[in-house]
Write an enzyme that holds these catalytic residues in place. Structure first.
Site, mmCIF file in Angstrom:
data_model
loop_
_atom_site.group_PDB
_atom_site.id
_atom_site.type_symbol
_atom_site.label_atom_id
_atom_site.label_comp_id
_atom_site.label_asym_id
_atom_site.label_seq_id
_atom_site.Cartn_x
_atom_site.Cartn_y
_atom_site.Cartn_z
ATOM 1 N N GLU A 82 0.806 -1.221 0.000
ATOM 2 C CA GLU A 82 0.000 0.000 0.000
ATOM 3 C C GLU A 82 0.843 1.276 0.000
ATOM 4 O O GLU A 82 0.316 2.361 -0.255
ATOM 5 C CB GLU A 82 -0.932 -0.004 1.220
ATOM 6 C CG GLU A 82 -2.044 -1.040 1.097
ATOM 7 C CD GLU A 82 -2.939 -1.112 2.323
ATOM 8 O OE1 GLU A 82 -2.505 -0.653 3.402
ATOM 9 O OE2 GLU A 82 -4.059 -1.631 2.200
ATOM 10 N N GLU A 113 7.090 -21.686 8.381
ATOM 11 C CA GLU A 113 7.411 -20.764 9.474
ATOM 12 C C GLU A 113 8.419 -21.350 10.452
ATOM 13 O O GLU A 113 9.051 -20.625 11.218
ATOM 14 C CB GLU A 113 6.152 -20.350 10.222
ATOM 15 C CG GLU A 113 5.521 -21.436 11.064
ATOM 16 C CD GLU A 113 4.342 -20.909 11.867
ATOM 17 O OE1 GLU A 113 4.435 -20.947 13.101
ATOM 18 O OE2 GLU A 113 3.349 -20.454 11.265
#
Length: 294
Positions: A82, A113
């Site tokens: 963004e 992860e």
């Protein structure tokens, strides 16, 4: 142990949530969410330290790089994606890494992860250097992928920040700045996309938004480097010019076109009553900060 983390504990307030009327379930969730902003506020000093590091990085030509897994990784990628349309920065200036790569943005990649080496190698692929800031994000504060990325960042001389939702976190111990927003047990045990994720989103919003104000991407509270890439943003750009200068719609349109859609340049042209070339020169001298133009 995982069950000792506050984010993994059972919330007594929601122990019977599945038996409640829908409205009561919603009110309970809303009540729990109401405390997130206060939890973030308690970490303002640490968030300020992180912002100062990011501003310094940007001023020195460095980058902000997020690293996370699952929800945390997706939030980092969201924030990074963004920044270019909002603040007109190069996409390389704010980057997001997620355990498991691009496919993990929409699909859970099991085991990624837990791979500390993967965090190291993913960051190494971006060639980190001392100008950069790497922010590791993990609700638990113990994700190996994030620890690996932070350790590689420190080896490269980059500054490091950890964002977690448990005190005395492992990633906090591995970072220069530890932001530990304790939001408590989730209404659905262990579902850290809820309060923990909300807190992370707030923190990342604060870091990039306030850092961008520090490098001149905002004038007043206006996004003066917004990229007018569609009709809505073109109209927003003209409105920003009007708000920043007090000019009418006709003048804003004219200067927007003369400035080739560069909002900040159009604003300086109006404020100084100068040509496009002069406005560009003034912005270069002030490093893009309108308030520093005499």
């Amino acid at each position: 142990m995982l069950n000792r983390l506050t984010t993994e504990m059972r919330n007594p307030k929601s122990a019977e949530i599945d038996t409640l009327p829908v409205r009561d379930r919603l009110l309970l969730m809303n009540d729990e969410d109401a405390g997130v902003a206060a939890a973030v506020r308690s970490e303002i000093d640490q968030i300020e330290s992180a912002v100062n590091l990011v501003v310094q990085a940007f001023q020195n030509g460095g980058r902000l790089i997020y690293a996370g897994a699952g929800t945390s990784g997706r939030l980092g990628i969201l924030d990074a994606s963004e920044c270019p349309p909002t603040f007109g920065v190069d996409p390389a200036m704010v980057r997001g890494l997620i355990a498991g790569g691009e496919r993990a943005i929409t699909t859970a990649i099991e085991g990624a992860e837990d791979d500390e080496g993967l965090g190291r190698s993913d960051l190494e692929a971006l060639s980190p250097d001392p100008r950069d800031v790497v922010i590791g994000i993990a609700a638990s504060g113990r994700t190996p992928y994030v620890i690996g990325a932070l350790e590689k960042a420190k080896e490269a001389g980059a500054k490091t920040v950890a964002v977690s939702n448990n005190k005395d976190s492992k990633i906090g111990q591995a970072a220069d700045v530890a932001i530990e927003v304790v939001t408590g047990p989730e209404i659905i045990t262990g579902s850290t996309r809820l309060k923990a994720g909300t807190a992370q989103k707030l923190v990342l919003n604060m870091i990039t938004t306030i850092a961008m104000t520090g490098i001149g991407k905002v004038y007043g509270n206006l996004m003066v480097d917004v990229q007018p890439t569609n009709q809505k943003l073109i109209e927003r750009a003209k409105h920003i010019i009007m708000e920043a200068t007090g000019c009418d719609a006709s003048t804003a349109k004219e200067m927007y076109e003369k400035a080739d859609g560069q909002v900040k340049t159009a604003i300086v042209m109006i404020l100084l009553g100068c040509s496009y070339e002069e406005a560009v020169g003034q912005l270069e001298k002030s490093k893009g900060i309108i308030r520093e133009i005499n």
